[in-house]
Structures are given as structure tokens and as C-alpha cells.
Design an enzyme around this catalytic site. Structure first.
Site, PDB file in Angstrom:
ATOM      1  N   LEU A   5       0.832  -1.201   0.000  1.00 27.84           N
ATOM      2  CA  LEU A   5       0.000   0.000   0.000  1.00 27.84           C
ATOM      3  C   LEU A   5       0.865   1.248   0.000  1.00 27.84           C
ATOM      4  CD1 LEU A   5      -2.611   1.732   0.556  1.00 27.84           C
ATOM      5  CD2 LEU A   5      -2.193   1.292   2.999  1.00 27.84           C
ATOM      6  N   SER A   6       0.499   2.229  -0.825  1.00 30.45           N
ATOM      7  CA  SER A   6       1.091   3.563  -0.804  1.00 30.45           C
ATOM      8  C   SER A   6       2.610   3.488  -1.002  1.00 30.45           C
ATOM      9  CB  SER A   6       0.708   4.259   0.504  1.00 30.45           C
ATOM     10  OG  SER A   6       1.007   5.623   0.456  1.00 30.45           O
ATOM     11  N   ALA A   7       3.413   3.930  -0.020  1.00 29.61           N
ATOM     12  CA  ALA A   7       4.862   3.786  -0.159  1.00 29.61           C
ATOM     13  C   ALA A   7       5.237   2.318  -0.279  1.00 29.61           C
ATOM     14  CB  ALA A   7       5.576   4.420   1.032  1.00 29.61           C
TER      15      ALA A   7
END
Length: 386
Positions: A150-152
Site C-alpha cells: 500500500l502507498s509507499a
């Protein structure tokens, strides 16, 4: 104020009182089934290794690597996204690397730092060493290694798929970014906020230059909320373009369907195997979408950047990886056969009712924190954005 000082301000923002992202979900650590593993090999990225291996494993054995987002721990993201529950139910091993605050004050994986995103270097090398340790220790089939984040963690998933493509059968990126679009913080912020469009060949070349590998390439599943203000949803399109170029597939989707009320696009090879798929989670903000799975089971718990959306991304990703067709014998004996009903289950009934009302955009979890909004305000105040 100079650009250098502005960038330095952004680096220090998360350290200020009230802006410490890494406190989210700390209470999950104490009750987590994850176990820390030390001495797994070289660790130039200074990461921690957490793992969960259920008593019964599929044959051949599979491994899923899961990378948390900013402000999360391995345990808190596992609790929220439900990966250890899936691992136990379907009999696969789980590896969850964890970032340390000493490496990144927000506990984000450094998906844009050149020393962490090159093959055999930094965080990418550490994660590869973890995989090698898990593969040898638990006799994992090297053809059944998968990764998601997720995300980074999604950005670092792109890094791992690009730098070690021969290791992974497939990957899934949630609210992440393409590989190679940033080599410093300013470029990372530009990619997050604006997602500049690039030619597909240029995006593909970024991956081709990351290793000597020339195919076959991992399959990929891409997920993004259309109301994401932290990572521009245009990044999903860029990731898809990057991997369509690698797989030599056309830009136009070969199929467009609705899954649990959300549009899914898919591309496949001549044998009918899906190589690239993309989910657009309408009106959802930044985070991992949660909901009931196809088997009416729920995986995960709502929290910061873990958003109820009526669709279980973790389950569908595990299904895309080919891991949901097997249930351990103990689970088969323990689970009663569900009663059949002609009525749709509750989640679909609720979605149908909600569809009749004017829709409002889903918001970030109230316990969460919109990092994108804060950085946007800081950049605007500094004169770097209008």
C-alpha cells in the site's frame, strides 16, 4: 525561503508534535500472529522481518510478501488488511518487512531513494534477502512468490517487481506509483500529486534498465481510489502502461467488468491468462479497500488508510495470485457447509440500497491523517504549488 529549505521543511514535517504517523495501529503489535525473524542475511536497508507460517501449507508452497504503508507497522497493516487470516485460511506463508523510524521518520519505505531502489542495494536488497531466507527455511516453491503493498509500500512493490522480476510470479500495487519516476523527494512529491504522463515505452524502459532480465515478466494487479488526494489516481494508469509495455499488450483493455460494484479492466495473453488488471475504487480516498470476500468472509479491520469499500482487495489479490482454490483439511472439517439462500448477502443488499441514494465521496478514516493535504498546504505556502 529557498527550495532547499522548503524541502528540508517537508522532511521535518512528520517529526513535529501531532504529526507522528507511526503511532497508528501500535496496539495491534501485541496481539499479532506475526513473529520477528532475525539473522536472515545481509540487511543493507536496515529493515525488520516479520513472518507468519500456518501449520498447514499448500503443496506446492507459496509465499506472499506484504509491504505496509506510511505510519503503519507490519502488525497494524496485517490486522487492517487481514493477510495472516487469509494465509491461515488458504495455507500460504506470509512475509511482512517493516520499516524503521531511523530510516524514515514516517516509517515509509524509501521507494524513491536511488540507494534503496537498485538491485542488490539498500532496502530492495534487504527484502530480497528476506525472501531467500523464507524460501529456503520453509521450502517455498520459487515459482510461487508474490508481493503486494500500500502507498509507499506500493511504490516499493513496484521497485521489487522491477529490480527482481525473476523472483515474482505476480504482484499487486495499492495506491502506489510506477517504478523509476522519482530519484529524490521533489520528484516523489511531483509524482504523488501530479502523476505526469509518460510514454509507455519510456515507462517500460525504466523497468528494463533495472536488471538484466528480459522476460517473462510478473503479472500485476493495480488498485486505486478515484478520490485519493495523497497519491494521484493517475499513477494507476501509469503503472498499467508500464506493465502493458513490458508484456507487449495493447493499451485498450480486453475486458471491462464490474466486481462488487467497481470497474475492473483486464488484459491477457494468448493462453487466456490475465497478465494485467486494474481496479478503480470509485470515490474512495487513500487506502486499502476492505469488504466481504466472495465467500462471504471478512478479512481485515477498518483503520487509518484501511477503508470500508464493499470489496476485499486482499481477497481479490490472493485470488489473482491463484491462492484461494485450496483450503487446509483442518479448516474443511471445522467449517460447516453454509446454507444456500436465494437472497443476496447483506453487503450486496446494502450496496444496492446505497446505489439508489445520491453518493457522497468516501473520506479518509477519522482516526487517520491526510498527509497529502498537509504537504499540499506546505508546498502552496512555500510557493512551490499554486
Amino acid at each position: 525561503m529557498s527550495l532547499t529549505r522548503n524541502v528540508d521543511l517537508l522532511r521535518r514535517l512528520p517529526k513535529l508534535d501531532g504529526l507522528r504517523l507511526a503511532e497508528f495501529g501500535r496496539s495491534a503489535d501485541a496481539s499479532s500472529p506475526l513473529q520477528e525473524v532475525t539473522g536472515f542475511g545481509d540487511n543493507p536497508g536496515n529493515l525488520r522481518l516479520f513472518a507468519f507460517v500456518p501449520p498447514q501449507l499448500q503443496n506446492p508452497r507459496a509465499l506472499v510478501v506484504v509491504l505496509h504503508g506510511c505510519g503503519q507497522t507490519a502488525a497494524s497493516y496485517d490486522l487492517g488488511a487481514g493477510w495472516s487470516t487469509l494465509a491461515e485460511h488458504y495455507g500460504f506463508a506470509l512475509l511482512m518487512p517493516e520499516q524503521q523510524r531511523v530510516n524514515n521518520s514516517n516509517t515509509c519505505f524509501n521507494w524513491f531513494n536511488p540507494e534503496d531502489t537498485a538491485r542488490d542495494s539498500g532496502e530492495a536488497c534487504s527484502i530480497r534477502e528476506m525472501i531467500a531466507h523464507m524460501t529456503e527455511t520453509h521450502r517455498i516453491d520459487p515459482r510461487r512468490i508474490f508481493i503486494t503493498g500500500l502507498s509507499a509500500g506500493g511504490g516499493m512493490t513496484s521497485v521489487m517487481l522491477a529490480t527482481y522480476p525473476e523472483v515474482f510470479a505476480a504482484g499487486a500495487v495499492i495506491a502506489g506509483l510506477p517504478y523509476g519516476i522519482a530519484t529524490n523527494l521533489r520528484e516523489a512529491l511531483d509524482g504523488m500529486f501530479h502523476s505526469p504522463e509518460r510514454p509507455a515505452r519510456e515507462l517500460g524502459d525504466l523497468v528494463r534498465r533495472a536488471s538484466d532480465h528480459r522476460g517473462p515478466w510478473p503479472r500485476i494487479s493495480v488498485w486505486h481510489g478515484s478520490a485519493d488526494r495523497t497519491v494521484n489516481p493517475g499513477n494507476a494508469n501509469e503503472i498499467v502502461k508500464q506493465w502493458l509495455d513490458l508484456h507487449d499488450l495493447p493499451e485498450a483493455p480486453m475486458a471491462e467488468t464490474d466486481i462488487d460494484g467497481y470497474p475492473r479492466q483486464a488484459w491477457w495473453n494468448k493462453d487466456g491468462e490475465t497478465l494485467v488488471e486494474s481496479y478503480a475504487i470509485t470515490d474512495m480516498a487513500h487506502g486499502t479497500p476492505l469488504g466481504l470476500a466472495d465467500n462471504d468472509q471478512r478479512y481485515g479491520v477498518e483503520g487509518a488508510f484501511l477503508i470500508e469499500a464493499g470489496i476485499s482487495s486482499s481477497y481479490h489479490i490472493a485470488k489473482f495470485f491463484g491462492l484461494t482454490g485450496w483450503i487446509p483439511d483442518a479448516a474443511k472439517k471445522a467449517e460447516p457447509t453454509p446454507a444456500r439462500s436465494s437472497a443476496p448477502h447483506l453487503a450486496r443488499s446494502i450496496r444496492a440500497a446505497v446505489a439508489e441514494e445520491p453518493a457522497e465521496p468516501k473520506r479518509e478514516d477519522a482516526r487517520g491523517f491526510d498527509l497529502g493535504q498537509i504537504i499540499t498546504r506546505a508546498l502552496t505556502a512555500a510557493g512551490l504549488m499554486k
